[in-house]
Design a protein around this motif. Structure first.
Motif, short mmCIF file in Angstrom:
data_model
loop_
_atom_site.label_atom_id
_atom_site.label_comp_id
_atom_site.label_asym_id
_atom_site.label_seq_id
_atom_site.Cartn_x
_atom_site.Cartn_y
_atom_site.Cartn_z
N ARG A 120 0.72 -1.24 -0.02
CA ARG A 120 -0.03 0.07 0.22
C ARG A 120 0.32 1.62 0.21
N THR A 121 1.40 1.10 0.64
CA THR A 121 2.82 2.29 0.65
C THR A 121 3.30 2.07 -0.38
N LEU A 122 3.29 1.17 -1.49
CA LEU A 122 4.32 1.53 -2.50
C LEU A 122 2.92 1.91 -3.40
N ALA A 123 2.06 2.10 -3.38
CA ALA A 123 1.28 2.37 -4.36
C ALA A 123 0.76 3.87 -4.33
N PHE A 124 1.16 3.84 -3.46
CA PHE A 124 0.30 5.54 -2.90
C PHE A 124 1.23 6.45 -3.75
N THR A 125 2.59 6.34 -2.84
CA THR A 125 3.51 7.05 -3.45
C THR A 125 3.94 6.81 -4.89
N LEU A 126 3.57 5.37 -5.55
CA LEU A 126 3.26 5.59 -7.29
C LEU A 126 2.52 6.80 -7.16
N ILE A 127 1.30 7.35 -6.69
CA ILE A 127 0.29 8.11 -7.29
C ILE A 127 0.53 9.00 -6.82
N ASP A 128 1.30 9.43 -5.49
CA ASP A 128 1.38 10.94 -5.20
C ASP A 128 2.98 11.22 -6.13
N VAL A 129 4.09 10.03 -6.89
CA VAL A 129 4.45 11.03 -7.79
C VAL A 129 4.01 11.17 -9.04
#
Length: 330
Positions: A120-129
């Motif tokens: 989940r951390t990776l996914a939301f980092t991806l969308i934040d970028v």
């Protein structure tokens, strides 16, 4: 060792370097990417595919320019090193960039090791970028003339139909009809900014902290409607899981603990205050675009112009992608 598309002798002469070794970096199905070593030094070389190259596609100078422009922004990109526009060196223009350490997640087997919290951390980092990219002011980074945002999506629909016509050697039921439906219902633009054009998990490098260390594969970047990136990301995110392990490799699997595409879209809307009421159209366009890309790869495969493995079944993906595009518009 001889690699298709990379003459190490000519590259060494061009760079004035010592002995070079290289290997193809797996994963890309379009532009060719190589990891090049000179002693303890490593760097990455990008060049267009062999043979069939569509008009306006695989422009190394554009890719190099956008990477260089984004370097001082919040968007993590590799540092550019050198651009060569002389086709006499390697048979096509190419550029060099730094090698960024990290992992590219391309399969469910890889992401299964993350655990739900890290996923989940990776996914939301991806969308934040992605939100950070769309917040970049093109004029502030010298990209005000990098594209024409006005009428962007209407041109995109026409462009990808032209790409399909240039790369098709077989009948594709539903392709013309999907194009016509998209062309007749283009929504009002949801803003304008730098769009990546192929933003997805396996086009980023993930660092040891579990966050995005670098965004790769900028060959389709331009100025346009940001929701085009989000729509295509959602196709990759949870629109391909039923094909996993057969026609396509995807690292996004519900069992890994990733958030849903709807949660990803909500995160994006929260970050940017974006209106997503027309998002289904952009998702349908994403299916159409991905179908065209897959058909182009299939075309090159049938001509013996691909490098590496994994191309033999890519053509089977096109009909179900077209069907998904129609279903999304419903």
């Amino acid at each position: 060792m001889t690699l298709p598309g990379l003459d190490l002798g000519k590259l060494r002469e061009y760079l004035g370097s010592g002995e070079l070794t290289a290997e193809v970096i797996a994963g890309g199905k379009s532009n060719l990417t190589y990891l090049v070593r000179e002693g303890d030094r490593t760097f990455v070389l990008r060049r267009p595919p062999l043979g069939h190259v569509l008009s306006t596609a695989h422009d190394m100078a554009r890719e190099y320019r956008v990477l260089t422009a984004l370097a001082p922004t919040a968007v993590p990109v590799p540092r550019t090193l050198r651009l060569c526009t002389d086709p006499d060196v390697l048979g096509a223009p190419f550029y060099l960039m730094e090698h960024v350490d990290g992992v590219v997640y391309r399969s469910a087997r890889q992401t299964a090791q993350l655990g739900a919290e890290r996923a989940r951390t990776l996914a939301f980092t991806l969308i934040d970028v992605l939100a950070d990219l769309h917040d970049v002011d093109p004029g502030a980074v010298g990209l005000s003339d990098f594209g024409r945002p006005d009428g962007f999506m209407a041109r995109q629909v026409r462009r990808w139909k032209s790409q399909l016509d240039a790369s098709r050697s077989r009948d594709l039921p539903g392709a013309q009809e999907l194009h016509d439906r998209l062309a007749a219902s283009v929504p009002a633009p949801a803003g304008a900014g730098v769009v990546h054009g192929d933003y997805r998990l396996d086009n980023v490098i993930v660092g040891t902290d579990g966050r995005v260390a670098a965004v790769l594969d900028w060959e389709m970047a331009t100025l346009g409607d940001p929701l085009a990136d989000l729509g295509l990301l959602l196709v990759y995110w949870d629109g391909l899981t039923e094909f996993a392990g057969s026609m396509v490799s995807t690292a996004i699997h519900p069992d890994a603990g990733f958030p849903t595409g709807r949660e990803m879209a909500a995160r994006y809307a929260e970050r940017r205050g974006a209106d997503l009421s027309t998002l289904d159209w952009y998702v349908a366009f994403g299916y159409f675009k991905l179908a065209v890309i897959a058909e182009g790869i299939h075309y090159r495969y049938t001509k013996g112009q691909t490098v590496g493995a994994g191309f033999d079944h890519i053509g089977e993906l096109v009909p179900p992608l077209l069907a998904r595009g129609h279903a999304t518009l419903e």
